[in-house]
Motif scaffolding. Structure first.
Motif, PDB file in Angstrom:
ATOM      1  N   VAL A 241      18.648  15.733 -20.594  1.00  0.00           N
ATOM      2  CA  VAL A 241      17.723  15.871 -21.922  1.00  0.00           C
ATOM      3  C   VAL A 241      18.629  16.848 -23.135  1.00  0.00           C
ATOM      4  CG1 VAL A 241      15.791  16.556 -22.770  1.00  0.00           C
ATOM      5  CG2 VAL A 241      15.629  15.228 -20.652  1.00  0.00           C
ATOM      6  N   PRO A 242      19.240  18.000 -22.545  1.00  0.00           N
ATOM      7  CA  PRO A 242      19.555  18.754 -23.760  1.00  0.00           C
ATOM      8  C   PRO A 242      20.696  18.247 -24.539  1.00  0.00           C
ATOM      9  CG  PRO A 242      19.363  20.373 -21.626  1.00  0.00           C
ATOM     10  CD  PRO A 242      19.219  18.615 -21.295  1.00  0.00           C
ATOM     11  N   GLY A 243      21.544  17.245 -23.748  1.00  0.00           N
ATOM     12  CA  GLY A 243      22.585  16.550 -24.584  1.00  0.00           C
ATOM     13  C   GLY A 243      21.878  15.598 -25.749  1.00  0.00           C
ATOM     14  N   VAL A 244      21.060  15.071 -25.040  1.00  0.00           N
ATOM     15  CA  VAL A 244      20.252  13.943 -25.996  1.00  0.00           C
ATOM     16  C   VAL A 244      19.624  14.600 -27.206  1.00  0.00           C
ATOM     17  CG1 VAL A 244      18.178  12.376 -26.047  1.00  0.00           C
ATOM     18  CG2 VAL A 244      19.908  12.347 -24.060  1.00  0.00           C
ATOM     19  N   LEU A 245      18.986  15.530 -27.088  1.00  0.00           N
ATOM     20  CA  LEU A 245      18.212  16.513 -28.085  1.00  0.00           C
ATOM     21  C   LEU A 245      19.101  17.533 -28.904  1.00  0.00           C
ATOM     22  CD1 LEU A 245      14.914  17.420 -26.457  1.00  0.00           C
ATOM     23  CD2 LEU A 245      15.433  15.222 -27.792  1.00  0.00           C
ATOM     24  N   ALA A 246      20.536  17.318 -28.747  1.00  0.00           N
ATOM     25  CA  ALA A 246      21.459  18.300 -29.353  1.00  0.00           C
ATOM     26  C   ALA A 246      21.393  17.895 -30.779  1.00  0.00           C
ATOM     27  CB  ALA A 246      22.754  18.059 -28.980  1.00  0.00           C
ATOM     28  N   GLY A 247      21.224  18.952 -31.633  1.00  0.00           N
ATOM     29  CA  GLY A 247      21.105  18.674 -33.287  1.00  0.00           C
ATOM     30  C   GLY A 247      19.804  18.476 -33.708  1.00  0.00           C
ATOM     31  N   PHE A 248      18.749  18.305 -32.800  1.00  0.00           N
ATOM     32  CA  PHE A 248      17.454  17.987 -33.293  1.00  0.00           C
ATOM     33  C   PHE A 248      16.796  19.213 -33.941  1.00  0.00           C
ATOM     34  CE2 PHE A 248      12.990  17.249 -31.682  1.00  0.00           C
ATOM     35  CZ  PHE A 248      12.586  16.507 -32.989  1.00  0.00           C
ATOM     36  N   GLU A 249      16.660  19.114 -35.318  1.00  0.00           N
ATOM     37  CA  GLU A 249      16.314  20.149 -36.159  1.00  0.00           C
ATOM     38  C   GLU A 249      14.982  20.861 -35.792  1.00  0.00           C
ATOM     39  OE1 GLU A 249      15.432  18.644 -40.038  1.00  0.00           O
ATOM     40  OE2 GLU A 249      14.656  16.847 -39.299  1.00  0.00           O
ATOM     41  N   HIS A 250      13.919  20.163 -35.191  1.00  0.00           N
ATOM     42  CA  HIS A 250      12.758  21.013 -34.679  1.00  0.00           C
ATOM     43  C   HIS A 250      12.628  21.547 -33.540  1.00  0.00           C
ATOM     44  CE1 HIS A 250      10.824  19.023 -38.100  1.00  0.00           C
ATOM     45  NE2 HIS A 250      11.138  17.918 -37.809  1.00  0.00           N
ATOM     46  N   LEU A 251      13.579  21.477 -32.761  1.00  0.00           N
ATOM     47  CA  LEU A 251      14.118  22.066 -31.255  1.00  0.00           C
ATOM     48  C   LEU A 251      14.543  23.506 -31.608  1.00  0.00           C
ATOM     49  CD1 LEU A 251      13.600  21.292 -28.368  1.00  0.00           C
ATOM     50  CD2 LEU A 251      16.166  20.972 -28.319  1.00  0.00           C
ATOM     51  N   HIS A 252      13.613  24.502 -31.033  1.00  0.00           N
ATOM     52  CA  HIS A 252      14.013  25.671 -31.251  1.00  0.00           C
ATOM     53  C   HIS A 252      14.864  26.284 -29.980  1.00  0.00           C
ATOM     54  CE1 HIS A 252      12.120  26.575 -34.988  1.00  0.00           C
ATOM     55  NE2 HIS A 252      10.998  25.946 -34.349  1.00  0.00           N
ATOM     56  N   ASP A 253      14.336  25.738 -28.634  1.00  0.00           N
ATOM     57  CA  ASP A 253      14.719  26.308 -27.529  1.00  0.00           C
ATOM     58  C   ASP A 253      14.562  25.066 -26.580  1.00  0.00           C
ATOM     59  OD1 ASP A 253      15.784  28.263 -25.952  1.00  0.00           O
ATOM     60  OD2 ASP A 253      13.813  29.171 -25.271  1.00  0.00           O
ATOM     61  N   ILE A 254      15.617  25.026 -25.421  1.00  0.00           N
ATOM     62  CA  ILE A 254      15.153  24.161 -24.174  1.00  0.00           C
ATOM     63  C   ILE A 254      15.850  24.736 -23.025  1.00  0.00           C
ATOM     64  CG2 ILE A 254      17.469  22.974 -24.976  1.00  0.00           C
ATOM     65  CD1 ILE A 254      15.848  20.295 -24.347  1.00  0.00           C
ATOM     66  N   GLU A 255      15.010  24.658 -21.780  1.00  0.00           N
ATOM     67  CA  GLU A 255      15.648  24.870 -20.719  1.00  0.00           C
ATOM     68  C   GLU A 255      15.253  23.855 -19.564  1.00  0.00           C
ATOM     69  OE1 GLU A 255      13.833  28.715 -18.782  1.00  0.00           O
ATOM     70  OE2 GLU A 255      14.243  29.581 -21.023  1.00  0.00           O
ATOM     71  N   VAL A 256      16.325  23.736 -18.601  1.00  0.00           N
ATOM     72  CA  VAL A 256      16.002  22.606 -17.671  1.00  0.00           C
ATOM     73  C   VAL A 256      15.584  23.504 -16.323  1.00  0.00           C
ATOM     74  CG1 VAL A 256      16.905  20.632 -16.274  1.00  0.00           C
ATOM     75  CG2 VAL A 256      17.493  21.044 -18.670  1.00  0.00           C
ATOM     76  N   ALA A 257      14.583  23.004 -15.685  1.00  0.00           N
ATOM     77  CA  ALA A 257      14.398  23.568 -14.206  1.00  0.00           C
ATOM     78  C   ALA A 257      14.100  22.374 -13.252  1.00  0.00           C
ATOM     79  CB  ALA A 257      13.338  24.572 -14.108  1.00  0.00           C
ATOM     80  N   GLY A 258      15.164  21.876 -12.667  1.00  0.00           N
ATOM     81  CA  GLY A 258      14.711  20.912 -11.733  1.00  0.00           C
ATOM     82  C   GLY A 258      14.591  19.656 -12.402  1.00  0.00           C
ATOM     83  N   ASP A 259      13.263  18.894 -12.386  1.00  0.00           N
ATOM     84  CA  ASP A 259      12.872  17.834 -12.881  1.00  0.00           C
ATOM     85  C   ASP A 259      12.277  18.071 -14.036  1.00  0.00           C
ATOM     86  OD1 ASP A 259      14.163  16.087 -11.044  1.00  0.00           O
ATOM     87  OD2 ASP A 259      12.505  15.889  -9.926  1.00  0.00           O
ATOM     88  N   THR A 260      12.081  19.353 -14.418  1.00  0.00           N
ATOM     89  CA  THR A 260      11.242  19.498 -15.757  1.00  0.00           C
ATOM     90  C   THR A 260      11.895  20.347 -16.754  1.00  0.00           C
ATOM     91  OG1 THR A 260       9.716  20.324 -14.107  1.00  0.00           O
ATOM     92  CG2 THR A 260       9.183  21.082 -16.278  1.00  0.00           C
ATOM     93  N   VAL A 261      11.576  19.894 -17.988  1.00  0.00           N
ATOM     94  CA  VAL A 261      12.449  20.640 -19.227  1.00  0.00           C
ATOM     95  C   VAL A 261      11.462  21.070 -19.933  1.00  0.00           C
ATOM     96  CG1 VAL A 261      13.557  19.754 -21.253  1.00  0.00           C
ATOM     97  CG2 VAL A 261      13.983  18.736 -19.530  1.00  0.00           C
ATOM     98  N   HIS A 262      11.498  22.473 -20.447  1.00  0.00           N
ATOM     99  CA  HIS A 262      10.795  23.229 -21.234  1.00  0.00           C
ATOM    100  C   HIS A 262      11.377  23.424 -22.743  1.00  0.00           C
ATOM    101  CE1 HIS A 262       8.363  24.676 -17.837  1.00  0.00           C
ATOM    102  NE2 HIS A 262       9.609  25.070 -17.376  1.00  0.00           N
ATOM    103  N   ALA A 263      10.726  22.658 -23.582  1.00  0.00           N
ATOM    104  CA  ALA A 263      11.259  22.685 -24.769  1.00  0.00           C
ATOM    105  C   ALA A 263      10.231  23.451 -25.894  1.00  0.00           C
ATOM    106  CB  ALA A 263      11.622  21.246 -25.425  1.00  0.00           C
ATOM    107  N   THR A 264      10.795  24.165 -26.827  1.00  0.00           N
ATOM    108  CA  THR A 264      10.067  24.968 -27.855  1.00  0.00           C
ATOM    109  C   THR A 264      10.309  24.071 -29.174  1.00  0.00           C
ATOM    110  OG1 THR A 264      10.341  26.912 -26.608  1.00  0.00           O
ATOM    111  CG2 THR A 264       9.502  27.134 -28.761  1.00  0.00           C
TER     112      THR A 264
END
Ligand SMILES: Nc1ncnc2c1ncn2[C@@H]1O[C@H](COP(=O)(O)OP(=O)(O)OP(=O)(O)O)[C@@H](O)[C@H]1O
Ligand SMILES: [Mg+2]
Length: 309
Positions: A241-264
């Motif tokens: 997911v972080p790769g897919v969302l790279a450069g997405f302007e509205h994304l402030h922060d992203i973290e992956v934990a297992g099958d879960t992604v936390h996106a700010t």
């Protein structure tokens, strides 16, 4: 319904309100939020025609407050932040007195007094002396007084201060109902969450300036609010997911934990829609989403931090 243009209020050298422009459309419940000394009361007093502004002007339903204060007084109900008490007056005498000041009399005034006492839940105190009411009850009586002549516009300066939680809830519900029946309400408070549920629009004041105003969503965006998404990703693809969302302007922060992604993410429905679109386009399947909004009160405190000093 209320229009303020270039309003400046001064007390000698002190500028309490600085060039404020504001338009409150008819039927809107507008919340004015700000810390002590921000200029909320000064602004309300200017709209009510209780002080002469240094610059600018206010109109209510197109009538200039300075030019025709009497016409404006008939259209507005003003609930001041401090209650001048007439200790020995009875509750109904007090309401009758103010009703008569507005030219009401006889059975229609009596009916109206019963109505406002019912609305503010003060019927059992009808024959009590005002001096013997609790603070919250005095506050509610003051609100009853502001409504007695059925004004189209209500200016409520901290209506819930000193009122217990139950009473605060009742006052909020009452303001909500006033909005539903088409009244225009300008209500002030120190506490943003207290107003955010009941107001169609919010204005934030600090040091005499109206620093932000608009719908709750506008304010959230203006204060830089964000939402935190917890996204459950299927097929063990969370790592991608972080790769897919790279450069997405509205994304402030992203973290992956297992099958879960936390996106700010920026607090904007467009941002969420775009994020989901990108994931779906990349063939990523989403099992669930939970979201958490940044606490508006925190953002409000950030914005007005230290202004008292
Ligand atoms: N009658 C007055 N004479 C002199 N200064 C005043 C007067 N009324 C208000 N001020 C000053 O004007 C500024 C704005 O005060 P105002 O009462 O409008 O703020 P407020 O937002 O209503 O505050 P609070 O939340 O404490 O009610 C403050 O610095 C205050 O000290
Ligand atoms: Mg005040």
């Amino acid at each position: 319904m209320i229009r303020i243009q270039g309003l400046t209020v001064k007390y000698d050298d002190l500028v309490a309100v600085r060039s404020v422009d504001l338009h409150v459309p008819a039927g809107t419940v507008f919340g004015l939020v700000g810390p002590n000394g921000a200029g909320k009361t000064s602004m309300m007093r200017a709209i009510a025609g209780l002080l002469v502004p240094a610059e600018g002007h206010c109109t209510v339903a197109g009538v200039d407050v300075q030019e025709d204060p009497v016409a404006v007084h008939r259209m507005i109900g003003y609930m001041p932040d401090f209650f001048g008490v007439y200790d020995h007056l009875l509750v109904w005498e007090y309401l009758e007195f103010f009703g008569e000041l507005y030219g009401m009399s006889g059975s229609s005034l009596r009916r109206r007094i019963e109505e406002v006492l019912e609305i503010t839940d003060l019927q059992i105190k009808t024959d009590s002396e005002i001096g013997g009411l609790s603070r919250g009850m005095k506050q509610r009586l003051c609100l009853a007084r502001a409504m007695v002549h059925e004004p189209q516009v209500l200016l409520l300066d901290e209506p819930a201060s000193g009122v217990d939680p139950r009473g605060r809830y009742e006052i909020r519900r009452l303001i909500d109902r006033l909005g539903e029946i088409g009244k225009t309400v300008l209500v002030s408070s120190h506490i943003l969450p207290e107003l955010s549920d009941i107001c169609d629009m919010i204005g934030i004041m600090e040091k005499g300036n109206l620093v932000a105003h608009g719908s709750m969503d506008d304010i959230a965006a203006e204060l830089g609010a964000y939402r935190i998404l917890t996204i459950h990703i299927l097929d063990s693809k969370a790592e991608t997911v972080p790769g897919v969302l790279a450069g997405f302007e509205h994304l402030h922060d992203i973290e992956v934990a297992g099958d879960t992604v936390h996106a700010t993410l920026t607090d904007d429905p467009e941002a969420l829609a775009e994020l989901l679109q990108r994931l779906i386009n990349a063939g990523i399947r989403i099992g669930g989403i939970q979201e958490q909004r940044a606490e508006l009160e925190d953002l409000f405190l950030q914005l007005t931090r230290g202004e008292l000093a």
